[in-house]
Design an enzyme around this catalytic site. Structure first.
Site, PDB file in Angstrom:
ATOM      1  N   ASP A  22     -16.297  -0.039  10.944  1.00 29.49           N
ATOM      2  CA  ASP A  22     -16.645  -1.380  11.416  1.00 29.49           C
ATOM      3  C   ASP A  22     -18.157  -1.557  11.304  1.00 29.49           C
ATOM      4  OD1 ASP A  22     -16.980  -3.767  12.784  1.00 29.49           O
ATOM      5  OD2 ASP A  22     -16.738  -2.849  14.761  1.00 29.49           O
ATOM      6  N   ASP A  26     -16.952  -5.690  15.881  1.00 33.68           N
ATOM      7  CA  ASP A  26     -15.807  -6.379  16.471  1.00 33.68           C
ATOM      8  C   ASP A  26     -14.625  -5.444  16.703  1.00 33.68           C
ATOM      9  OD1 ASP A  26     -14.954  -5.953  13.888  1.00 33.68           O
ATOM     10  OD2 ASP A  26     -14.482  -8.046  13.442  1.00 33.68           O
ATOM     11  N   ASP A  30     -14.190  -3.170   8.054  1.00 33.58           N
ATOM     12  CA  ASP A  30     -14.443  -4.267   7.122  1.00 33.58           C
ATOM     13  C   ASP A  30     -14.980  -3.736   5.805  1.00 33.58           C
ATOM     14  OD1 ASP A  30     -17.198  -3.707   7.792  1.00 33.58           O
ATOM     15  OD2 ASP A  30     -16.930  -4.987   9.555  1.00 33.58           O
ATOM     16  N   ASP A  99      -4.902  -3.260  -3.276  1.00 38.40           N
ATOM     17  CA  ASP A  99      -3.505  -3.493  -2.924  1.00 38.40           C
ATOM     18  C   ASP A  99      -3.115  -4.913  -3.341  1.00 38.40           C
ATOM     19  OD1 ASP A  99      -0.978  -3.101  -1.545  1.00 38.40           O
ATOM     20  OD2 ASP A  99      -2.063  -1.664  -0.293  1.00 38.40           O
ATOM     21  N   ASP A 201       2.622  -3.530  -3.803  1.00 38.17           N
ATOM     22  CA  ASP A 201       3.459  -3.363  -2.621  1.00 38.17           C
ATOM     23  C   ASP A 201       4.925  -3.638  -2.942  1.00 38.17           C
ATOM     24  OD1 ASP A 201       3.556  -3.038   0.347  1.00 38.17           O
ATOM     25  OD2 ASP A 201       4.234  -5.121   0.288  1.00 38.17           O
ATOM     26  N   GLU A 264       4.634   0.842  -5.485  1.00 36.06           N
ATOM     27  CA  GLU A 264       5.231   1.436  -4.288  1.00 36.06           C
ATOM     28  C   GLU A 264       6.737   1.361  -4.424  1.00 36.06           C
ATOM     29  OE1 GLU A 264       5.327   1.020   0.577  1.00 36.06           O
ATOM     30  OE2 GLU A 264       5.298  -0.776  -0.671  1.00 36.06           O
ATOM     31  N   HIS A 325      -0.173   4.671   5.053  1.00 38.22           N
ATOM     32  CA  HIS A 325      -0.243   3.839   6.250  1.00 38.22           C
ATOM     33  C   HIS A 325       1.110   3.524   6.863  1.00 38.22           C
ATOM     34  CE1 HIS A 325       0.569   1.209   2.895  1.00 38.22           C
ATOM     35  NE2 HIS A 325       0.918   0.247   3.723  1.00 38.22           N
ATOM     36  N   ASP A 326       2.194   3.928   6.202  1.00 37.60           N
ATOM     37  CA  ASP A 326       3.540   3.656   6.702  1.00 37.60           C
ATOM     38  C   ASP A 326       4.263   4.910   7.200  1.00 37.60           C
ATOM     39  OD1 ASP A 326       3.497   0.909   6.184  1.00 37.60           O
ATOM     40  OD2 ASP A 326       4.161   1.187   4.114  1.00 37.60           O
TER      41      ASP A 326
END
Length: 528
Positions: A22, A26, A30, A99, A201, A264, A325-326
């Site tokens: 970050d 926040d 990013d 992605d 994806d 994917e 990430h899954d």
């Protein structure tokens, strides 16, 4: 060696942008944060950074619900920030893979706003609409991957629209040539900005059965499984026509030189191979998730590798993935000792490996308090969520582990004060040092980067051994999936030298006739 294309020799490192760095305080990562950490990726020794979605989005599924395929969400920065990231990455000889989420958009996308306005809107056929079933309910039995029906009734027009995931993610109609043309233009938009390739994806979902037949029941379904497993997804995914779409995508990329198309695909091995396409006209690398799904035993992994190698089409390039990430993190699945073995396996098998950020720190399962759950799947189907593998990268011992000046959007690992880059980077025996040394060895030895693969039978049930070769060079990898030590036989009249132990500390040790292998230890040996 003849394998000179960058994505064949290279390694890919996945960044989940909300959780990497970050820069504006926040609590959410990013683009400027990723740019600020590129020196770390260059130091680590990876070749490409794959960035999960950063498009404008309402964030119903944290960026996988796209409202504009040619923009950047303000949460992550601006197009100028993206251009700066690509420029700085290329200056460090790092490639950038973006992605791409073509199966579905957000309900907030202008295309869908037009499509749902009326049945005769010109964009109506850009999405998938069906009349209610005979009972007034959904048109068929297709289910959402996140639980519940995959159809939502639109009261304005009286028809259902299809969504393979959240109702906020309506599926695009890839049988419509106008949709294809618009999406290929989106690819060109990013290619013109210097992107080196795309991870696409759920690429196997793009085409659905033209007759919308019911999916057959799964006789092996059990109540503890996600609801999507009630039926075999025969008609809602993996349709043969999708290969034509992928070939068209591939052709778009080829007009820009050596850009890579990664798909994917969660499918059995025999179906996965079809996605290389006729005469290799499909995905350059259909993502191979088999290591994630295979039991962590030497015999099971050996059989998988041999079957995968045997199943590859002529000229097809292999690839390997152990986390993303899954999926629960490697260390959460098999423990930290075996996570070191997994690292050595991933980075010494033949083919392109993909690393997931934080695995090089040995990050495991991070507990998520109920009031901090963010994943919509976890909210819909408790126990199946993905928040624990999306927690912030841990950079230093200080507040918020150097990720942010504010409280992060997801919790840090409880041991973040010691499990971070700063604490591990100069420790000879750390898992971070192991990853860095493995990546360096891939660069130093063609045998590891692009060499041949051959299994070595040792007759020891917990041991996986194989040889990588290039020209006259031969390297042996010996991995102990168990806890007992062994004396490993070596070829007679040959001397071998340890290049690397998964535990550290044995480099340069020589063996002739046999060599000691500790419990849960991996070795890379070079003939000397």
């Amino acid at each position: 060696m003849t394998e000179t294309v960058w994505w064949k020799r290279g390694t890919v490192y996945q960044v989940y942008p909300r959780s990497f760095q970050d820069s504006d305080g926040d609590g959410v990562g990013d683009l400027a944060g990723i740019t600020a950490r590129l020196d770390y990726l260059a130091w680590l020794g990876v070749d490409a950074v794959w960035i999960s979605p950063v498009y404008p989005s309402p964030m119903a599924d944290y960026g996988y619900d796209v409202a504009d395929y040619c923009g950047i969400d303000p949460l992550f920065g601006t197009l100028a920030d993206f251009d700066q990231l690509v420029s700085e990455a290329h200056r460090r000889k790092l490639k950038v893979i973006l992605d791409f989420v073509p199966n579905h958009s957000s309900v907030a996308h202008p295309w869908f706003a037009e499509a749902r306005a009326s049945r005769d809107n010109p964009r109506r056929d850009w999405y998938i609409w069906r009349d209610p079933g005979p009972d007034g309910g959904p048109p068929n039995n297709w289910l959402s991957n996140f639980g519940g029906p995959a159809w939502t009734l639109d009261p304005t027009t009286g028809q259902y629209y299809y969504h393979a995931f959240l109702r906020e993610q309506p599926d695009l109609n890839w049988r419509n040539p106008a949709v294809r043309a618009a999406m290929y233009d989106a690819l060109r938009f990013w290619l013109e900005r210097g992107v080196d390739g795309f991870r696409v994806d759920v690429i196997w979902h793009l085409i659905k059965d033209a007759s919308f037949r019911d999916n057959p029941a799964n006789p092996h379904f059990a109540e503890h499984l996600p609801e999507i497993n009630r039926f075999h997804q025969v008609y809602s995914a993996d349709r043969p026509e999708v290969l034509d779409v992928i070939a068209e995508m591939r052709a778009v990329l080829r007009a820009y030189g050596e850009r890579v198309l990664i798909g994917e695909i969660y499918l059995p091995l025999e179906r996965l191979m079809a996605y290389y396409g006729a005469d290799l006209s499909g995905a350059d690398m259909p993502f191979n998730f088999q290591l994630i799904q295979t039991p962590w035993r030497a015999d099971a992994v050996r059989e998988l590798v041999e079957n995968y190698e045997a199943g590859l089409p002529e000229g097809g390039w292999p690839n390997w993935v152990l986390g993303n990430h899954d999926q629960p993190r490697i260390a959460a699945r098999i423990g930290e000792d075996q996570a070191r073995i997994a690292a050595m396996l991933l980075l010494t098998l033949r083919g392109t490996p993909t690393l997931y950020y934080g695995d090089e720190l040995g990050l495991g399962h991070v507990p998520i308090p109920e009031d901090r759950v963010r994943d919509p799947w976890e909210i819909n189907e408790p126990g199946h969520g993905r928040d624990p593998e999306r927690t912030p990268m841990q950079w230093e011992p200080g507040p918020q582990a150097g990720f942010s000046a504010a409280e992060p959007w997801l919790p840090l690992s409880p041991d973040h004060a010691t499990r971070n880059v700063e604490c591990l980077q100069d420790v000879p025996g750390s898992i971070l040092t192991l990853y860095r040394r493995l990546l360096a060895l891939r660069r130093e030895h063609d045998a590891l980067a692009v060499g041949s693969y051959r299994t070595i039978a040792l007759g020891l049930p917990d041991i996986l051994a194989y040889e990588r070769g290039a020209g006259e060079a031969r390297l042996r990898v010996i991995l102990n999936f168990g806890t007992a030590a062994h004396e490993i036989p070596l070829p007679e009249n040959e001397a071998w030298t340890i290049l690397l132990s998964s535990r550290g500390g044995r480099a340069g040790e020589r063996g002739a006739g046999r060599i000691r292998l500790g419990g849960a230890e991996g070795l890379i040996l070079m003939q000397s």
